[in-house]
Write a protein that holds these residues in place. Sequence first.
Motif, PDB file in Angstrom:
ATOM      1  N   MET B   1       0.811  -1.201   0.000  1.00 47.73           N
ATOM      2  CA  MET B   1       0.000   0.000   0.000  1.00 47.73           C
ATOM      3  C   MET B   1       0.861   1.275   0.000  1.00 47.73           C
ATOM      4  SD  MET B   1      -2.585   1.259   2.879  1.00 47.73           S
ATOM      5  CE  MET B   1      -2.606   2.982   3.171  1.00 47.73           C
ATOM      6  N   PHE B   2       1.965   1.197   0.811  1.00 49.17           N
ATOM      7  CA  PHE B   2       2.879   2.351   0.834  1.00 49.17           C
ATOM      8  C   PHE B   2       3.461   2.615  -0.552  1.00 49.17           C
ATOM      9  CE2 PHE B   2       3.379   1.483   5.496  1.00 49.17           C
ATOM     10  CZ  PHE B   2       2.930   2.710   5.929  1.00 49.17           C
ATOM     11  N   LEU B   3       3.900   1.529  -1.184  1.00 54.46           N
ATOM     12  CA  LEU B   3       4.551   1.707  -2.484  1.00 54.46           C
ATOM     13  C   LEU B   3       3.562   2.154  -3.558  1.00 54.46           C
ATOM     14  CD1 LEU B   3       7.064  -1.270  -2.523  1.00 54.46           C
ATOM     15  CD2 LEU B   3       7.561   1.159  -2.291  1.00 54.46           C
ATOM     16  N   ALA B   4       2.349   1.642  -3.488  1.00 50.93           N
ATOM     17  CA  ALA B   4       1.316   2.063  -4.456  1.00 50.93           C
ATOM     18  C   ALA B   4       1.043   3.555  -4.303  1.00 50.93           C
ATOM     19  CB  ALA B   4       0.040   1.255  -4.250  1.00 50.93           C
ATOM     20  N   THR B   5       0.960   3.984  -3.062  1.00 52.53           N
ATOM     21  CA  THR B   5       0.753   5.414  -2.802  1.00 52.53           C
ATOM     22  C   THR B   5       1.923   6.221  -3.355  1.00 52.53           C
ATOM     23  OG1 THR B   5      -0.425   4.854  -0.783  1.00 52.53           O
ATOM     24  CG2 THR B   5       0.356   7.127  -0.989  1.00 52.53           C
ATOM     25  N   SER B   6       3.130   5.696  -3.114  1.00 53.49           N
ATOM     26  CA  SER B   6       4.323   6.400  -3.578  1.00 53.49           C
ATOM     27  C   SER B   6       4.346   6.512  -5.103  1.00 53.49           C
ATOM     28  CB  SER B   6       5.570   5.665  -3.073  1.00 53.49           C
ATOM     29  OG  SER B   6       6.710   6.393  -3.404  1.00 53.49           O
ATOM     30  N   ILE B   7       3.986   5.422  -5.770  1.00 54.54           N
ATOM     31  CA  ILE B   7       3.980   5.454  -7.243  1.00 54.54           C
ATOM     32  C   ILE B   7       2.982   6.488  -7.758  1.00 54.54           C
ATOM     33  CG2 ILE B   7       3.305   4.172  -9.311  1.00 54.54           C
ATOM     34  CD1 ILE B   7       4.445   1.685  -8.052  1.00 54.54           C
ATOM     35  N   ILE B   8       1.774   6.444  -7.202  1.00 50.73           N
ATOM     36  CA  ILE B   8       0.728   7.361  -7.683  1.00 50.73           C
ATOM     37  C   ILE B   8       1.156   8.815  -7.447  1.00 50.73           C
ATOM     38  CG2 ILE B   8      -1.640   8.151  -7.272  1.00 50.73           C
ATOM     39  CD1 ILE B   8      -2.263   5.145  -6.596  1.00 50.73           C
ATOM     40  N   ALA B   9       1.690   9.078  -6.244  1.00 51.06           N
ATOM     41  CA  ALA B   9       2.101  10.448  -5.921  1.00 51.06           C
ATOM     42  C   ALA B   9       3.265  10.893  -6.811  1.00 51.06           C
ATOM     43  CB  ALA B   9       2.476  10.544  -4.452  1.00 51.06           C
ATOM     44  N   ALA B  10       4.199   9.978  -7.040  1.00 53.43           N
ATOM     45  CA  ALA B  10       5.361  10.347  -7.863  1.00 53.43           C
ATOM     46  C   ALA B  10       4.963  10.557  -9.323  1.00 53.43           C
ATOM     47  CB  ALA B  10       6.442   9.286  -7.751  1.00 53.43           C
ATOM     48  N   ILE B  11       4.012   9.755  -9.816  1.00 51.38           N
ATOM     49  CA  ILE B  11       3.542   9.959 -11.200  1.00 51.38           C
ATOM     50  C   ILE B  11       2.832  11.307 -11.303  1.00 51.38           C
ATOM     51  CG2 ILE B  11       1.866   9.146 -12.915  1.00 51.38           C
ATOM     52  CD1 ILE B  11       2.678   6.277 -12.114  1.00 51.38           C
ATOM     53  N   LEU B  12       2.066  11.622 -10.272  1.00 52.17           N
ATOM     54  CA  LEU B  12       1.449  12.965 -10.235  1.00 52.17           C
ATOM     55  C   LEU B  12       2.551  14.033 -10.223  1.00 52.17           C
ATOM     56  CD1 LEU B  12      -1.079  14.735  -9.983  1.00 52.17           C
ATOM     57  CD2 LEU B  12      -0.923  14.458  -7.491  1.00 52.17           C
ATOM     58  N   GLY B  13       3.619  13.741  -9.467  1.00 47.50           N
ATOM     59  CA  GLY B  13       4.764  14.650  -9.427  1.00 47.50           C
ATOM     60  C   GLY B  13       5.379  14.839 -10.800  1.00 47.50           C
ATOM     61  N   VAL B  14       5.491  13.745 -11.558  1.00 47.35           N
ATOM     62  CA  VAL B  14       6.046  13.843 -12.918  1.00 47.35           C
ATOM     63  C   VAL B  14       5.185  14.781 -13.759  1.00 47.35           C
ATOM     64  CG1 VAL B  14       6.459  12.569 -15.062  1.00 47.35           C
ATOM     65  CG2 VAL B  14       7.179  11.589 -12.876  1.00 47.35           C
ATOM     66  N   ALA B  15       3.882  14.628 -13.632  1.00 49.43           N
ATOM     67  CA  ALA B  15       2.975  15.486 -14.417  1.00 49.43           C
ATOM     68  C   ALA B  15       3.124  16.951 -14.005  1.00 49.43           C
ATOM     69  CB  ALA B  15       1.534  15.026 -14.229  1.00 49.43           C
TER      70      ALA B  15
END
Lengths: 634, 111
Positions: B1-15
């Motif tokens: 769950m932590f990593l999924a959150t991290s991926i989603i947040a980081a992809i948002l960060g990329v955008a």
Amino acid sequence: MKSAPCLASILVLAALPALADQPVWGTFNGDLSATKFADVPALTPESIAGLERAWEVRTGDVADGSGDLPATVWSATPIYANETLYLGTPFYRILALDPATGAQRWAYDTGSTLEALTQPALKNRGVAYWESGAEGSCEKRVLIGTMDAKLHAVDADTGLPCTEFGVGGVLDVNQWNETNAVFPFSLLQPPTVVGDTILIGWAGKDWAYTVEPPGNLIAVDARTGALLWDTGFIPTEMIPVTGTANIWSSMSADPALGLVYVPVSSPSPNYWGGNRTDPIPLATSIAAIDIATGEVVWHFQHVHHDIWDYDTPSAPSLVDLQRDGQMVPALVQTTKQGFIFVLDRRTGTPLFPIEERPVPESDADGEQTSPTQPFPTVPEPTVDHAEMPGVWAPADALSFGQCSKDRETYRYEGLYTPPSVEGTFLFPATAGGNNWGGAAIDPRTGILYVNTSQVVQVIRLIPREDYEAEVEAATGGGPESGNEAGFYAQEGSPYGIELFEWRTDLGLPCWEPPYGTFSAYDLNSGERLYETPFGLAQQWGFYGLRAWGSPTLGGPVLTSGGVVLIGASMDNRVRALDAATGQELWSDLVAAPAVSIPAVFTHQGVDYVVWAVGGNSILKAEVADQIVAYRLGN
Amino acid sequence: MFLATSIIAAILGVALAGRAALLPETGVSGTPGAYLVLVGSAAVAFAAGLLISRRLSSLGRRIILALAILIGVLTVLAAFFLMQNALLAAMTVALVALVGDGMNLNRKPAK
């Protein structure tokens, strides 16, 4: 036949300095008094948060220097007159826009050469406006100068050339460039119009040669362009050995006194004066010139024997001040040194004591520095140059002590430390202190508002025999000079020069912040009311802290509601400040640093603030072609 | 769950970093700093994706997590100095999630 409109135009334009209560913006500095005061009471500290973007226009006249064209530097103040907004562009076109929508009414292309003939960039600071007071074609005119010194006059309603002006609507000002003509004139600053007289200064290359065109003020008839008079600022006997002392900035005027006040620059070359050791009283001075005759009525030289390029940079502001219970017509000049000179504008007599203080001597070949320089005792300078800013510890650490070593290497013994072969700190830097943006003054209170840069440069004299090799080694055959930095030949003198900001190899400033401030002064007492960091510095996109401020280029406008509107910062923001405290109340991101003075006016009952957003490589390498207008939302 | 959150947040960060770097009038358009946070956000997203999708040795997992946290910290700092508040928020979430995953990892005995 022409006497009626002529008289009318004198009456209309002569009244401009007194029209601080009219929400128009008819000149580069708002009006001829150059107070940059807009009587727009609705723009207050309470209302300013509601300032919204009304429209924006991209002119298309922009270049970053990477292609065939030189980079653009755009610092135009929009002119609001004739119910129309007029702007000049760095491609030397005039745009006439609807102030409410930004829609283009007409455009005029001068067809000017887009070569950097005298400057390292294509520069423009806008247009000037004249009207006769009569009706008809070309009774209202817009004037623009070009890089190759052509002054164009066009009808303000249609944009068509006014053919009775010059030849077919174009006056070749370079026709009067007859002496020491090693470079052509450039008309980058719009001329000043007083009544039916157009007053023209010009820009050149005062860092390039020792013997250059002698600076002058040219007056021509607003209808025909016919020469009325031409006043020079270099003594006749000195013309064979030096030059410039020109007027590249804006001017102010008091038609009631019949005087135009001109900021005269330094003689050539900029950083060595062994060729001009005899006095040049009008160089680096404020001069009051009779508008009717061109006679110099008085002058005040604020740098003797200038070898620092401390040109008088801006139009002096005209305001009446309290003195011993009486109102005195005063003139206020901010300078690159950070001094504020307050004079009686009738006579040039200082209104606060000015001391002649000893200054360091030069050890350069042939140089004879002035033993003293004038220091106003009141008001305090905008830059504290009693001591240079200290070494900034983070930059020193990241450069492994390079900043500290530099501090020991280069010479600084206070303001007016002369340029030297070993290198001299130039503080304030050649762009000031205070530059062409000048100050805003509230004519009701005599309070002055001004933005200031605190930048340290190093100036190094390079013996002539070493100059070419040093330039080749440093540039690899590239361009010698940039915008206020680089190598400059000073041909004909024993020294070329190198001028650069005191930074680490990573580009970090070696000196302690703040890098820019905003201050207010009560000119009746001379007291500084506040000084606060202004703007945000930026490097590689990263912002500095608010406490560091930013170097500035551009000027403030004060509203009668108590708000200061200003771009000028290195970051791409335009701002509104509380005039009472200097604190930021509002800001908006724009396309580049807004290195210009905004126009603030009321059009059809709506108050507008309009900036030309163009950038300037002195602050950072970012250019734009944006005109952006704001008004209060509902 | 932590990593999924991290991926989603980081992809948002990329955008968000891409927007800051590529669109006009962001205050940092086209600057090296803006491209740096774009690369940093992408690196965090990639590292989080690697951690969630691959079977890695304990040491390999710890090394990648440590690198991702380091890049995350630097990206958050850079976003702060670029005055990109939305990016700062997104990458802070991504960073906190990575740290949370690391703490979770430390609580599990290595197999």
